[in-house]
Design a protein around this motif. Structure first.
Motif, PDB file in Angstrom:
ATOM      1  N   SER A   8       0.922  -1.539  -0.476  1.00 34.16           N
ATOM      2  CA  SER A   8       0.171   0.203   0.239  1.00 34.16           C
ATOM      3  C   SER A   8       0.801   0.984  -0.277  1.00 34.16           C
ATOM      4  CB  SER A   8      -1.406  -0.012   1.136  1.00 34.16           C
ATOM      5  OG  SER A   8      -1.611   1.530   1.227  1.00 34.16           O
ATOM      6  N   GLY A   9       0.402   2.144  -0.465  1.00 30.07           N
ATOM      7  CA  GLY A   9       0.930   3.560  -0.312  1.00 30.07           C
ATOM      8  C   GLY A   9       1.315   4.441  -2.139  1.00 30.07           C
ATOM      9  N   ILE A  10       0.636   5.897  -1.473  1.00 28.09           N
ATOM     10  CA  ILE A  10       1.120   6.782  -2.786  1.00 28.09           C
ATOM     11  C   ILE A  10       1.197   7.740  -2.980  1.00 28.09           C
ATOM     12  CG2 ILE A  10      -0.811   5.146  -4.418  1.00 28.09           C
ATOM     13  CD1 ILE A  10      -2.912   6.988  -4.127  1.00 28.09           C
ATOM     14  N   GLU A  11       1.617   8.562  -3.052  1.00 26.49           N
ATOM     15  CA  GLU A  11       1.934   9.954  -2.854  1.00 26.49           C
ATOM     16  C   GLU A  11       0.643  10.603  -3.302  1.00 26.49           C
ATOM     17  OE1 GLU A  11       5.218  13.047  -3.848  1.00 26.49           O
ATOM     18  OE2 GLU A  11       5.642  11.091  -2.930  1.00 26.49           O
ATOM     19  N   ILE A  12       0.006  11.581  -1.981  1.00 31.30           N
ATOM     20  CA  ILE A  12      -0.914  12.215  -2.528  1.00 31.30           C
ATOM     21  C   ILE A  12      -0.680  13.523  -2.348  1.00 31.30           C
ATOM     22  CG2 ILE A  12      -3.572  13.174  -2.318  1.00 31.30           C
ATOM     23  CD1 ILE A  12      -3.819  10.504  -1.716  1.00 31.30           C
ATOM     24  N   GLY A  13      -0.580  14.090  -3.612  1.00 33.67           N
ATOM     25  CA  GLY A  13      -0.313  16.207  -3.589  1.00 33.67           C
ATOM     26  C   GLY A  13       1.176  16.651  -3.634  1.00 33.67           C
ATOM     27  N   ALA A  14       1.396  17.586  -3.449  1.00 31.73           N
ATOM     28  CA  ALA A  14       2.788  18.520  -3.943  1.00 31.73           C
ATOM     29  C   ALA A  14       3.084  18.303  -2.055  1.00 31.73           C
ATOM     30  CB  ALA A  14       2.930  19.487  -3.934  1.00 31.73           C
ATOM     31  N   LEU A  15       4.810  17.800  -2.049  1.00 29.15           N
ATOM     32  CA  LEU A  15       5.346  17.721  -0.257  1.00 29.15           C
ATOM     33  C   LEU A  15       6.122  19.165  -0.730  1.00 29.15           C
ATOM     34  CD1 LEU A  15       6.218  13.867  -0.088  1.00 29.15           C
ATOM     35  CD2 LEU A  15       3.858  15.276   1.072  1.00 29.15           C
ATOM     36  N   THR A  16       5.294  19.910   0.435  1.00 28.60           N
ATOM     37  CA  THR A  16       5.875  21.515   0.436  1.00 28.60           C
ATOM     38  C   THR A  16       6.819  21.942   1.836  1.00 28.60           C
ATOM     39  OG1 THR A  16       3.601  22.671   0.945  1.00 28.60           O
ATOM     40  CG2 THR A  16       4.017  22.883  -1.346  1.00 28.60           C
ATOM     41  N   GLY A  17       6.107  20.889   2.771  1.00 26.65           N
ATOM     42  CA  GLY A  17       6.476  21.293   3.788  1.00 26.65           C
ATOM     43  C   GLY A  17       5.819  22.816   4.444  1.00 26.65           C
ATOM     44  N   LYS A  18       5.132  22.745   4.078  1.00 26.38           N
ATOM     45  CA  LYS A  18       3.438  23.898   4.689  1.00 26.38           C
ATOM     46  C   LYS A  18       2.297  23.289   5.274  1.00 26.38           C
ATOM     47  CE  LYS A  18       3.981  26.907   0.715  1.00 26.38           C
ATOM     48  NZ  LYS A  18       3.223  27.748  -0.129  1.00 26.38           N
ATOM     49  N   TRP A  19       1.957  24.139   7.048  1.00 27.14           N
ATOM     50  CA  TRP A  19       0.703  23.412   7.205  1.00 27.14           C
ATOM     51  C   TRP A  19      -0.136  24.351   7.106  1.00 27.14           C
ATOM     52  CZ3 TRP A  19       1.470  20.816  12.222  1.00 27.14           C
ATOM     53  CH2 TRP A  19       2.999  20.455  12.274  1.00 27.14           C
ATOM     54  N   ALA A  30       0.143  18.338   3.064  1.00 27.11           N
ATOM     55  CA  ALA A  30      -0.461  19.150   3.778  1.00 27.11           C
ATOM     56  C   ALA A  30      -1.693  20.013   3.508  1.00 27.11           C
ATOM     57  CB  ALA A  30      -0.111  20.478   4.337  1.00 27.11           C
ATOM     58  N   GLY A  31      -2.376  19.710   3.921  1.00 28.88           N
ATOM     59  CA  GLY A  31      -3.849  20.139   2.898  1.00 28.88           C
ATOM     60  C   GLY A  31      -4.568  18.775   2.439  1.00 28.88           C
ATOM     61  N   THR A  32      -4.238  17.943   2.529  1.00 23.38           N
ATOM     62  CA  THR A  32      -5.235  16.623   1.518  1.00 23.38           C
ATOM     63  C   THR A  32      -6.265  16.046   2.427  1.00 23.38           C
ATOM     64  OG1 THR A  32      -3.342  15.824   0.844  1.00 23.38           O
ATOM     65  CG2 THR A  32      -5.054  14.091   0.915  1.00 23.38           C
ATOM     66  N   PRO A  33      -7.610  16.008   1.791  1.00 22.47           N
ATOM     67  CA  PRO A  33      -8.491  15.502   2.304  1.00 22.47           C
ATOM     68  C   PRO A  33      -8.157  14.286   3.452  1.00 22.47           C
ATOM     69  CG  PRO A  33      -9.148  16.846   0.554  1.00 22.47           C
ATOM     70  CD  PRO A  33      -7.749  16.916   0.730  1.00 22.47           C
ATOM     71  N   LEU A  34      -8.854  13.556   4.713  1.00 25.79           N
ATOM     72  CA  LEU A  34      -8.532  13.118   4.945  1.00 25.79           C
ATOM     73  C   LEU A  34     -10.166  11.779   5.169  1.00 25.79           C
ATOM     74  CD1 LEU A  34      -6.602  13.681   8.063  1.00 25.79           C
ATOM     75  CD2 LEU A  34      -5.725  12.862   5.379  1.00 25.79           C
ATOM     76  N   GLY A  35     -10.915  12.499   5.544  1.00 26.39           N
ATOM     77  CA  GLY A  35     -12.555  12.234   5.618  1.00 26.39           C
ATOM     78  C   GLY A  35     -12.889  13.544   5.847  1.00 26.39           C
ATOM     79  N   THR A  36     -14.448  13.662   7.163  1.00 24.38           N
ATOM     80  CA  THR A  36     -15.571  14.088   6.804  1.00 24.38           C
ATOM     81  C   THR A  36     -15.328  14.384   8.465  1.00 24.38           C
ATOM     82  OG1 THR A  36     -16.405  13.834   4.732  1.00 24.38           O
ATOM     83  CG2 THR A  36     -16.964  16.063   6.410  1.00 24.38           C
ATOM     84  N   GLU A  37     -15.389  15.645   9.100  1.00 24.41           N
ATOM     85  CA  GLU A  37     -16.568  16.070  10.486  1.00 24.41           C
ATOM     86  C   GLU A  37     -17.038  14.926  10.638  1.00 24.41           C
ATOM     87  OE1 GLU A  37     -17.676  19.678  12.788  1.00 24.41           O
ATOM     88  OE2 GLU A  37     -17.447  19.768  10.961  1.00 24.41           O
ATOM     89  N   GLY A  38     -17.268  14.586  11.843  1.00 21.72           N
ATOM     90  CA  GLY A  38     -18.891  13.616  12.131  1.00 21.72           C
ATOM     91  C   GLY A  38     -18.808  13.462  13.210  1.00 21.72           C
ATOM     92  N   ALA A  39     -20.054  12.169  13.957  1.00 20.67           N
ATOM     93  CA  ALA A  39     -19.568  12.295  15.857  1.00 20.67           C
ATOM     94  C   ALA A  39     -19.065  10.828  15.950  1.00 20.67           C
ATOM     95  CB  ALA A  39     -20.828  13.057  16.190  1.00 20.67           C
ATOM     96  N   THR A  40     -18.721   9.764  15.374  1.00 16.94           N
ATOM     97  CA  THR A  40     -18.705   8.858  15.784  1.00 16.94           C
ATOM     98  C   THR A  40     -17.752   8.926  16.788  1.00 16.94           C
ATOM     99  OG1 THR A  40     -16.704   8.032  13.963  1.00 16.94           O
ATOM    100  CG2 THR A  40     -18.485   7.990  13.106  1.00 16.94           C
ATOM    101  N   GLY A  41     -18.292   7.275  17.290  1.00  9.57           N
ATOM    102  CA  GLY A  41     -17.091   7.078  18.891  1.00  9.57           C
ATOM    103  C   GLY A  41     -17.556   7.710  19.764  1.00  9.57           C
ATOM    104  N   ASN A  42     -16.691   8.038  21.003  1.00 11.46           N
ATOM    105  CA  ASN A  42     -17.524   8.973  22.055  1.00 11.46           C
ATOM    106  C   ASN A  42     -17.201   9.698  21.872  1.00 11.46           C
ATOM    107  OD1 ASN A  42     -17.583   8.774  24.987  1.00 11.46           O
ATOM    108  ND2 ASN A  42     -15.445   9.068  24.999  1.00 11.46           N
ATOM    109  N   ALA A  43     -18.731  10.429  21.273  1.00 11.09           N
ATOM    110  CA  ALA A  43     -18.707  12.022  20.608  1.00 11.09           C
ATOM    111  C   ALA A  43     -19.953  12.528  21.287  1.00 11.09           C
ATOM    112  CB  ALA A  43     -17.793  12.301  19.381  1.00 11.09           C
ATOM    113  N   ALA A  44     -20.083  13.491  21.494  1.00 14.23           N
ATOM    114  CA  ALA A  44     -21.517  14.838  22.128  1.00 14.23           C
ATOM    115  C   ALA A  44     -21.790  14.845  20.974  1.00 14.23           C
ATOM    116  CB  ALA A  44     -20.886  14.747  23.573  1.00 14.23           C
ATOM    117  N   GLY A  45     -21.207  15.502  19.879  1.00 11.84           N
ATOM    118  CA  GLY A  45     -21.829  16.419  19.262  1.00 11.84           C
ATOM    119  C   GLY A  45     -20.582  16.207  17.733  1.00 11.84           C
ATOM    120  N   ARG A  46     -21.293  16.811  16.595  1.00  6.76           N
ATOM    121  CA  ARG A  46     -19.998  16.763  15.336  1.00  6.76           C
ATOM    122  C   ARG A  46     -19.002  17.875  15.700  1.00  6.76           C
ATOM    123  NH1 ARG A  46     -19.829  19.969  11.272  1.00  6.76           N
ATOM    124  NH2 ARG A  46     -22.588  20.894  11.431  1.00  6.76           N
ATOM    125  N   HIS A  47     -17.439  16.927  15.273  1.00  4.71           N
ATOM    126  CA  HIS A  47     -16.523  18.142  15.983  1.00  4.71           C
ATOM    127  C   HIS A  47     -15.207  17.363  15.434  1.00  4.71           C
ATOM    128  CE1 HIS A  47     -16.121  15.525  19.535  1.00  4.71           C
ATOM    129  NE2 HIS A  47     -15.133  16.332  19.471  1.00  4.71           N
TER     130      HIS A  47
END
Length: 362
Positions: A197-208, A305-322
């Motif tokens: 497994s493993g691909i490179e996604i986006g330009a690795l610039t060192g930015k945050w 940096a800035g690559t989408p990982l997923g969407t904000e949610g409320a799964t697991g031990n969470a009281a609300g979406r965050h």
């Protein structure tokens, strides 16, 4: 389903192949896999799966059902193998039938009016039922720091009530052997022949980047009361910081160039979560409570940096979406030590706030 003495009354018949995969991505050729093997390898919920290992062209059905269930497709395939050895006409003395060995009552709830002997119907129903078990048994996983996928498998075999009663996998020899066999087969057979497994996604610039763009800072690092409706984890100490977006759920993104070491759906108190290690190995960042089924990366990927990982949610031990965001000093020697969240074994949790401020993110 829990049963004994499985009978295969009618030989498996040729089945029309259903083609079309939803929500999975091909991974790049590598390792020792041939081009044909690599073309059959997909990523479902962050884990590699070789569809060619599934007989009769049913691999894409398994991938789609696993996406619905929120579990790796390799686990769903291994479960089908354990239940019926891929025979759609399999039956048992207690009345279980089909590829996934549904009892009549359970099929009435999850079969959507289909034919239990039809592979497409049975596999889809298996995904729906496993997804329901994952949700039902997540509180048990949260309370005991257990793997919710293993609990869901135990619930499939012995019934969710037994798992809830014993607060974990019941002490039945059949059920424990069932869970262990499926998890072992999933690892050794249905993903093992895929390229690395493993691909490179986006330009690795060192930015945050900000981990949840457009959000509001809602909770800091340090002591705090446990939010109402959630379980006490970490002794009322908040090992991270929280962000929440107003209105619709926002995209969770990588704060830095990093390698993904964990990408899991619905695991223990973190829910759907990702962990990544900076390319210099000095920092580990984790992103928890994302929406089920929203993962955009897989373990082994290198993302900018800035690559989408997923969407904000409320799964697991969470009281609300965050988004619950944590950082650790260093990289775990073995990221699997963090299989039950949130501590990653050898690495030490640190306050992300000064780091993000120093990088101009906050």
């Amino acid at each position: 389903m829990r049963k004994t003495g499985l009978f295969l009354l009618i030989p498996a018949l040729p089945i029309m192949v259903v083609i079309g995969l939803v929500g999975v991505a091909l991974i790049s050729v590598g390792g020792n896999a041939t081009p044909a093997q690599a073309a059959a390898c997909v990523s479902v919920n962050g884990a590699s799966f070789n569809e060619k290992e599934v007989p009769n062209g049913w691999g894409s059905l398994v991938s789609k059902a696993a996406g619905v269930a929120g579990i790796p497709a390799s686990v769903l395939a291994a479960q089908l193998e354990a239940e019926s050895n891929w025979n759609p006409r399999a039956t048992s003395p207690v009345g279980a039938a089909g590829l996934a060995q549904f009892m009549p009552g359970t099929w009435a709830s999850y079969g959507d009016g289909g034919d239990v002997t039809n592979p497409a119907h049975a596999i889809a129903a298996q995904g729906r039922y496993m997804g329901a078990l994952m949700k039902e048994l997540l509180p048990v996983a949260n309370s005991g720091g257990q793997d919710v996928i293993r609990l869901a498998l135990a619930g499939y075999n012995a019934g969710p009530g037994a798992v809830q009663s014993f607060k974990g996998i019941p002490p039945y020899a059949e059920t424990r052997a069932y869970v262990d066999k499926i998890m072992s087969t999933a690892q050794t057979k249905y993903g093992n022949s895929c390229p690395a497994s493993g691909i490179e996604i986006g330009a690795l610039t060192g930015k945050w980047s900000h981990p949840l763009p457009g959000s509001t800072f809602t909770s800091g690092y340090g002591p705090r009361p446990t939010p109402p409706g959630t379980q006490v984890i970490g002794g009322n100490f908040h090992y991270g910081i929280d962000f929440s977006t107003p209105g619709a759920a926002g995209p969770v993104v990588a704060v830095m160039d990093m390698k993904i070491v964990i990408a899991h759906e619905m695991q223990s108190s973190s829910g759907t979560w990702v962990a990544g290690v900076s390319l210099d190995g000095k920092l580990t960042a984790t992103y928890s409570h994302m929406e089920q089924g929203s993962l955009r990366v897989k373990e082994g990927d290198t993302v900018s940096a800035g690559t989408p990982l997923g969407t904000e949610g409320a799964t697991g031990n969470a009281a609300g979406r965050h988004l619950h965001f944590e950082m650790y000093d260093g990289a775990p020697v073995d990221p699997r030590l963090g299989g039950v969240d949130p501590k990653l074994g050898e690495v030490k949790p640190i306050d992300p706030t000064p780091i993000l401020k120093g990088k101009g993110v906050l």
